[in-house]
Design a protein around this motif. Structure first.
Motif, PDB file in Angstrom:
ATOM      1  N   SER A  90      29.509  55.829  40.774  1.00 37.35           N
ATOM      2  CA  SER A  90      28.475  55.052  41.458  1.00 37.35           C
ATOM      3  C   SER A  90      27.518  55.981  42.207  1.00 37.35           C
ATOM      4  O   SER A  90      26.299  55.766  42.195  1.00 37.35           O
ATOM      5  CB  SER A  90      29.125  54.059  42.424  1.00 37.35           C
ATOM      6  OG  SER A  90      28.154  53.399  43.182  1.00 37.35           O
TER       7      SER A  90
ATOM      8  N   VAL B  12      27.003  49.469  37.254  1.00 35.78           N
ATOM      9  CA  VAL B  12      28.309  48.800  37.305  1.00 35.78           C
ATOM     10  C   VAL B  12      28.829  48.492  35.902  1.00 35.78           C
ATOM     11  O   VAL B  12      29.997  48.771  35.608  1.00 35.78           O
ATOM     12  CB  VAL B  12      28.239  47.542  38.198  1.00 35.78           C
ATOM     13  CG1 VAL B  12      29.499  46.704  38.056  1.00 35.78           C
ATOM     14  CG2 VAL B  12      28.023  47.937  39.658  1.00 35.78           C
TER      15      VAL B  12
ATOM     16  N   GLU C 271      33.747  44.171  35.844  1.00 33.73           N
ATOM     17  CA  GLU C 271      32.571  44.467  36.668  1.00 33.73           C
ATOM     18  C   GLU C 271      32.774  43.990  38.105  1.00 33.73           C
ATOM     19  O   GLU C 271      32.367  44.660  39.056  1.00 33.73           O
ATOM     20  CB  GLU C 271      31.324  43.833  36.050  1.00 33.73           C
ATOM     21  CG  GLU C 271      30.909  44.492  34.753  1.00 33.73           C
ATOM     22  CD  GLU C 271      29.639  43.897  34.149  1.00 33.73           C
ATOM     23  OE1 GLU C 271      28.853  43.291  34.910  1.00 33.73           O
ATOM     24  OE2 GLU C 271      29.445  44.064  32.935  1.00 33.73           O
ATOM     25  N   ASP C 272      33.416  42.841  38.251  1.00 34.69           N
ATOM     26  CA  ASP C 272      33.684  42.317  39.603  1.00 34.69           C
ATOM     27  C   ASP C 272      34.555  43.287  40.400  1.00 34.69           C
ATOM     28  O   ASP C 272      34.320  43.525  41.586  1.00 34.69           O
ATOM     29  CB  ASP C 272      34.367  40.952  39.537  1.00 34.69           C
ATOM     30  CG  ASP C 272      33.419  39.848  39.092  1.00 34.69           C
ATOM     31  OD1 ASP C 272      32.188  40.032  39.240  1.00 34.69           O
ATOM     32  OD2 ASP C 272      33.911  38.812  38.612  1.00 34.69           O
TER      33      ASP C 272
ATOM     34  N   ARG D 141      32.521  46.287  41.510  1.00 35.71           N
ATOM     35  CA  ARG D 141      31.662  45.919  42.651  1.00 35.71           C
ATOM     36  C   ARG D 141      32.466  45.847  43.954  1.00 35.71           C
ATOM     37  O   ARG D 141      32.015  46.314  45.003  1.00 35.71           O
ATOM     38  CB  ARG D 141      30.973  44.582  42.381  1.00 35.71           C
ATOM     39  CG  ARG D 141      29.830  44.688  41.406  1.00 35.71           C
ATOM     40  CD  ARG D 141      29.054  43.357  41.296  1.00 35.71           C
ATOM     41  NE  ARG D 141      28.091  43.461  40.216  1.00 35.71           N
ATOM     42  CZ  ARG D 141      28.311  43.061  38.958  1.00 35.71           C
ATOM     43  NH1 ARG D 141      29.465  42.496  38.638  1.00 35.71           N
ATOM     44  NH2 ARG D 141      27.381  43.203  38.034  1.00 35.71           N
ATOM     45  N   ARG D 142      33.665  45.241  43.878  1.00 38.91           N
ATOM     46  CA  ARG D 142      34.511  45.149  45.078  1.00 38.91           C
ATOM     47  C   ARG D 142      34.874  46.544  45.595  1.00 38.91           C
ATOM     48  O   ARG D 142      34.853  46.791  46.801  1.00 38.91           O
ATOM     49  CB  ARG D 142      35.782  44.343  44.787  1.00 38.91           C
ATOM     50  CG  ARG D 142      35.574  42.838  44.824  1.00 38.91           C
ATOM     51  CD  ARG D 142      36.894  42.074  44.851  1.00 38.91           C
ATOM     52  NE  ARG D 142      37.741  42.349  43.695  1.00 38.91           N
ATOM     53  CZ  ARG D 142      37.680  41.674  42.532  1.00 38.91           C
ATOM     54  NH1 ARG D 142      36.812  40.689  42.389  1.00 38.91           N
ATOM     55  NH2 ARG D 142      38.485  41.980  41.541  1.00 38.91           N
TER      56      ARG D 142
ATOM     57  N   HIS E  42      31.716  48.090  47.256  1.00 39.98           N
ATOM     58  CA  HIS E  42      31.419  47.433  48.539  1.00 39.98           C
ATOM     59  C   HIS E  42      32.453  47.835  49.596  1.00 39.98           C
ATOM     60  O   HIS E  42      32.094  48.093  50.753  1.00 39.98           O
ATOM     61  CB  HIS E  42      31.372  45.910  48.386  1.00 39.98           C
ATOM     62  CG  HIS E  42      30.159  45.418  47.662  1.00 39.98           C
ATOM     63  ND1 HIS E  42      28.887  45.525  48.172  1.00 39.98           N
ATOM     64  CD2 HIS E  42      30.030  44.813  46.453  1.00 39.98           C
ATOM     65  CE1 HIS E  42      28.025  45.015  47.310  1.00 39.98           C
ATOM     66  NE2 HIS E  42      28.696  44.574  46.251  1.00 39.98           N
TER      67      HIS E  42
END
Length: 152
Positions: A12, A18, A29-30, A33-34, A37
């Motif tokens: 990243s 992503v 992908e989720d 992202r988690r 973040h």
């Protein structure tokens, strides 16, 4: 797991998208992202996994202690007609005495294992209460006559 999370964060930081990161590391992908973040929020601490600790114990420490105590008392002292505990007999007596309503043999095994208590498998022969048992047993063997086989 820490290395894989760190690789996701590094990708990243190198401006990978992503979807590309997810494809590269075989993640959703989720999830990617988690991870990103969480890293932005917590920093390096986010690389360590957060374990939930598993299912809460079903039996209280007092119940576990009573089972351990019961397993250390010879069954004959309790007036039971056997000399050694088996897991199934320990389960039965723990339920009969109201220590627990119901418990599996596997849970009994785990409780004893945690307490470093080993158990012996039930022997298949019976013990005699007769003080002359060994004498009588040997006399029985000497009375047996072996007959020679007859030819046909």
């Amino acid at each position: 797991m820490k290395v894989r999370r760190a690789m996701v964060i590094l990708a990243s930081a190198q401006k990978m998208t992503v979807p590309n990161i997810a494809r590269l590391y075989h993640l959703s992908e989720d999830h990617v992202r988690r991870l990103i973040h969480r890293f932005n929020k917590e920093g390096m601490k986010s690389l360590h996994p957060r374990y939930g600790g598993g299912r809460p114990r079903t039996f209280t420490l007092e119940q576990r202690a009573e089972i351990i105590e019961l397993a250390q008392i010879p069954p004959r002292v309790l007036g039971l007609p056997f000399t050694h505990w088996s897991l199934s007999k320990l389960k039965q007596v723990a339920e009969e005495r109201g220590i627990v309503d119901s418990i599996s043999i596997e849970t009994i095994r785990q409780i004893l294992s945690e307490a470093k208590i080993t158990y012996q498998h039930t022997k298949t022969w019976k013990e005699s209460n007769d003080p002359e048992f060994h004498t009588k047993k040997n006399e029985s063997n000497s009375c047996t006559t072996i007959h020679p086989k007859t030819g046909e």
